[in-house]
Design a protein around this motif. Structure first.
Motif, PDB file in Angstrom:
ATOM      1  N   GLY A   1       0.784  -1.233   0.000  1.00 45.12           N
ATOM      2  CA  GLY A   1       0.000   0.000   0.000  1.00 45.12           C
ATOM      3  C   GLY A   1       0.818   1.286   0.000  1.00 45.12           C
TER       4      GLY A   1
ATOM      5  N   SER B   1      -6.437   1.106   3.763  1.00 47.19           N
ATOM      6  CA  SER B   1      -5.722  -0.074   4.281  1.00 47.19           C
ATOM      7  C   SER B   1      -6.062  -0.364   5.737  1.00 47.19           C
TER       8      SER B   1
ATOM      9  N   HIS C   1      -2.965   4.991   5.880  1.00 49.56           N
ATOM     10  CA  HIS C   1      -3.981   4.023   6.277  1.00 49.56           C
ATOM     11  C   HIS C   1      -5.250   4.766   6.709  1.00 49.56           C
TER      12      HIS C   1
ATOM     13  N   ASP D   1       3.402 -12.421  11.060  1.00 47.24           N
ATOM     14  CA  ASP D   1       4.059 -11.133  10.794  1.00 47.24           C
ATOM     15  C   ASP D   1       4.991 -10.791  11.969  1.00 47.24           C
TER      16      ASP D   1
HETATM   17  N1  F2R Z   1       5.258  -6.313   3.590  1.00 45.78           N
HETATM   18  C1  F2R Z   1       5.736  -6.906   4.513  1.00 45.78           C
HETATM   19  N2  F2R Z   1       6.133  -8.162   4.370  1.00 45.78           N
HETATM   20  C2  F2R Z   1       6.032  -8.832   3.102  1.00 45.78           C
HETATM   21  C3  F2R Z   1       7.311  -9.490   2.791  1.00 45.78           C
HETATM   22  C4  F2R Z   1       8.429  -8.528   2.672  1.00 45.78           C
HETATM   23  C5  F2R Z   1       9.604  -9.258   2.125  1.00 45.78           C
HETATM   24  N3  F2R Z   1      10.181 -10.043   3.139  1.00 45.78           N
HETATM   25  C6  F2R Z   1      10.603  -8.268   1.576  1.00 45.78           C
HETATM   26  O1  F2R Z   1      11.703  -8.180   2.138  1.00 45.78           O
HETATM   27  O2  F2R Z   1      10.291  -7.570   0.620  1.00 45.78           O
HETATM   28  N4  F2R Z   1       5.929  -6.357   5.729  1.00 45.78           N
HETATM   29  C7  F2R Z   1       5.540  -5.033   6.017  1.00 45.78           C
HETATM   30  O3  F2R Z   1       4.161  -4.884   5.665  1.00 45.78           O
HETATM   31  C8  F2R Z   1       3.345  -4.790   6.850  1.00 45.78           C
HETATM   32  C9  F2R Z   1       2.783  -3.392   6.929  1.00 45.78           C
HETATM   33  O4  F2R Z   1       1.999  -3.246   5.823  1.00 45.78           O
HETATM   34  P1  F2R Z   1       1.197  -1.905   5.540  1.00 45.78           P
HETATM   35  O5  F2R Z   1       2.127  -0.775   5.580  1.00 45.78           O
HETATM   36  O6  F2R Z   1       0.015  -1.860   6.404  1.00 45.78           O
HETATM   37  O7  F2R Z   1       0.821  -2.180   4.024  1.00 45.78           O
HETATM   38  P2  F2R Z   1      -0.585  -2.328   3.278  1.00 45.78           P
HETATM   39  O8  F2R Z   1      -0.273  -2.777   1.906  1.00 45.78           O
HETATM   40  O9  F2R Z   1      -1.343  -1.078   3.438  1.00 45.78           O
HETATM   41  O10 F2R Z   1      -1.387  -3.470   4.073  1.00 45.78           O
HETATM   42  C10 F2R Z   1      -0.837  -4.774   4.125  1.00 45.78           C
HETATM   43  C11 F2R Z   1      -1.680  -5.771   3.323  1.00 45.78           C
HETATM   44  O11 F2R Z   1      -2.920  -6.017   3.981  1.00 45.78           O
HETATM   45  C12 F2R Z   1      -3.921  -6.287   3.000  1.00 45.78           C
HETATM   46  N5  F2R Z   1      -4.970  -5.226   3.120  1.00 45.78           N
HETATM   47  C13 F2R Z   1      -4.887  -4.065   3.782  1.00 45.78           C
HETATM   48  N6  F2R Z   1      -6.020  -3.380   3.696  1.00 45.78           N
HETATM   49  C14 F2R Z   1      -6.858  -4.099   2.925  1.00 45.78           C
HETATM   50  C15 F2R Z   1      -8.205  -3.910   2.471  1.00 45.78           C
HETATM   51  N7  F2R Z   1      -8.938  -2.822   2.801  1.00 45.78           N
HETATM   52  N8  F2R Z   1      -8.757  -4.888   1.714  1.00 45.78           N
HETATM   53  C16 F2R Z   1      -8.034  -6.003   1.401  1.00 45.78           C
HETATM   54  N9  F2R Z   1      -6.760  -6.240   1.802  1.00 45.78           N
HETATM   55  C17 F2R Z   1      -6.179  -5.303   2.550  1.00 45.78           C
HETATM   56  C18 F2R Z   1      -3.236  -6.237   1.657  1.00 45.78           C
HETATM   57  O12 F2R Z   1      -2.789  -7.509   1.305  1.00 45.78           O
HETATM   58  C19 F2R Z   1      -2.073  -5.302   1.937  1.00 45.78           C
HETATM   59  O13 F2R Z   1      -1.014  -5.377   1.034  1.00 45.78           O
HETATM   60  C20 F2R Z   1       4.243  -5.085   7.999  1.00 45.78           C
HETATM   61  O14 F2R Z   1       4.205  -6.460   8.262  1.00 45.78           O
HETATM   62  C21 F2R Z   1       5.589  -4.694   7.505  1.00 45.78           C
HETATM   63  O15 F2R Z   1       6.615  -5.401   8.171  1.00 45.78           O
END
Ligand code: F2R
Ligand code: MG
Ligand code: MG
Length: 305
Positions: free
Chosen positions: A93, A120, A155, A260
């Motif tokens: 995101g 998010s 978010h 996580d």
């Molecule tokens: N991304 C990671 N880990 C993945 C592997 C990384 C790899 N090892 C590397 O080195 O590259 N870790 C980090 O991400 C998490 C924090 O994520 P953040 O900032 O909240 O991102 P995002 O994309 O906003 O949310 C995460 C995922 O959740 C799902 N999601 C969120 N809201 C949603 C919605 N409304 N509807 C459906 N799905 C939703 C999505 O899959 C998002 O991508 C921490 O763990 C940090 O360490």
């Protein structure tokens, strides 16, 4: 050093240490205690991920703006940090938010447009929020406002925002309370009652009801889940906090939950640092922690304001 300052400093160092201790295990379905112990005893550098990278940017903006928070400035700081080190393991995101902001949207508009317009519900706003506690201290309204404002830069889903508000206000209340350690569940219950976003609130309530029984805490955390959603990983971090008796045992409890791990340990480290203080973190671990001096200097700058 005064006790409260030591605890607030502990929240920031605990975040970074938890992130770095948990990072090698991220995504493992289950982690053995022996594997975590081996890593804690290893001499290797403890490198952190996006959790601490974003917390550093937040701390720098709070310091430069004298404790105020301009969302656009913070968004620019997050985007600049990502542009410099995109390999820190960011969620999907935030980079999309940065790209949309470059095309003219405000960060909040960009964040709100994600995931079909629901915003998010990831734990990205909660994982980085410790610096807010150092600024707000015992002013819980301010902690909640700052936590929500910094969350909405990336978010906007209520659970993404409230996860951050919970971690910030919990760290602030734990660090500034004179109550004994065994009253932690009661302090956190009061913090939880301020929330409205279910199922996050419900999961936190279940975890708090399981304390102080460590087996039950683990069972509830595993049932709720240990994924990247704030509604899973924030309650897991609280379960780890209530399972530990110092910062290191709390981080160990966080990592063995699996999932996580860097982020659950970062949030558990924020909370455990706020309870036990920076002075509880073994020097041998701080000596291995990436940019520990920078983190300590930023904590001092925020506390001296
Ligand atoms: N991304 C990671 N880990 C993945 C592997 C990384 C790899 N090892 C590397 O080195 O590259 N870790 C980090 O991400 C998490 C924090 O994520 P953040 O900032 O909240 O991102 P995002 O994309 O906003 O949310 C995460 C995922 O959740 C799902 N999601 C969120 N809201 C949603 C919605 N409304 N509807 C459906 N799905 C939703 C999505 O899959 C998002 O991508 C921490 O763990 C940090 O360490
Ligand atoms: Mg991470
Ligand atoms: Mg993570």
């Amino acid at each position: 050093m005064r006790r409260t300052e030591d605890r607030l400093r502990g929240a920031l160092l605990g975040l970074a240490l938890g992130d770095a201790v948990g990072a090698p295990f991220e995504g493992w379905p289950r982690v053995g205690g022996a594997e975590v112990d081996a890593w804690l005893d290893d001499g290797a550098r403890l490198r952190w991920t996006d959790d601490t990278h974003m917390a550093l940017a937040l701390a720098q903006v709070l310091d430069a703006d004298d404790g105020a928070l301009d969302e656009e400035r913070l968004g620019d700081a997050f985007a600049a940090a990502f542009a410099e080190q995109p390999w820190r393991g960011y969620g999907a995101g935030p980079p999309q938010v940065f790209a949309l902001a470059r095309r003219g949207l405000t960060y909040r508009e960009a964040a709100a447009s994600l995931f079909g317009g629901s915003g998010s519900f990831g734990n990205g706003a909660a994982m980085r929020v410790a610096p807010v506690a150092l600024v707000a201290r015992s002013d819980l309204e301010r902690a909640a406002e700052l936590a929500a404002a910094q969350a909405r830069v990336t978010h906007t889903h209520p659970e993404g925002v409230e996860g951050a508000v919970f971690v910030a206000t919990a760290a602030a209340v734990l660090a500034t309370s004179d109550a004994p350690v065994d009253s932690m569940p009661q302090l956190l219950r009061t913090t939880t009652e301020r929330m409205s976003a279910d199922p996050l609130r419900r999961a936190l309530t279940e975890v708090l009801a399981a304390a102080p029984d460590v087996e039950r805490l683990t069972r509830v955390a595993r049932r709720v889940g240990t994924g990247v959603a704030a509604r899973e990983s924030v309650p897991a971090a609280v379960a780890a906090l209530l399972s530990g008796h110092d910062v290191v045992s709390t981080l160990r409890a966080a990592v063995v939950l699996g999932g996580d791990t860097d982020t659950i340990a970062a949030m558990a480290g924020t909370l455990a640092g706020a309870v036990h203080g920076a002075s509880d973190i073994p020097r041998r671990l701080l000596d291995r922690l990436e940019a520990a001096e920078q983190l300590e200097a930023l904590a001092s700058a925020l506390l001296e304001r």
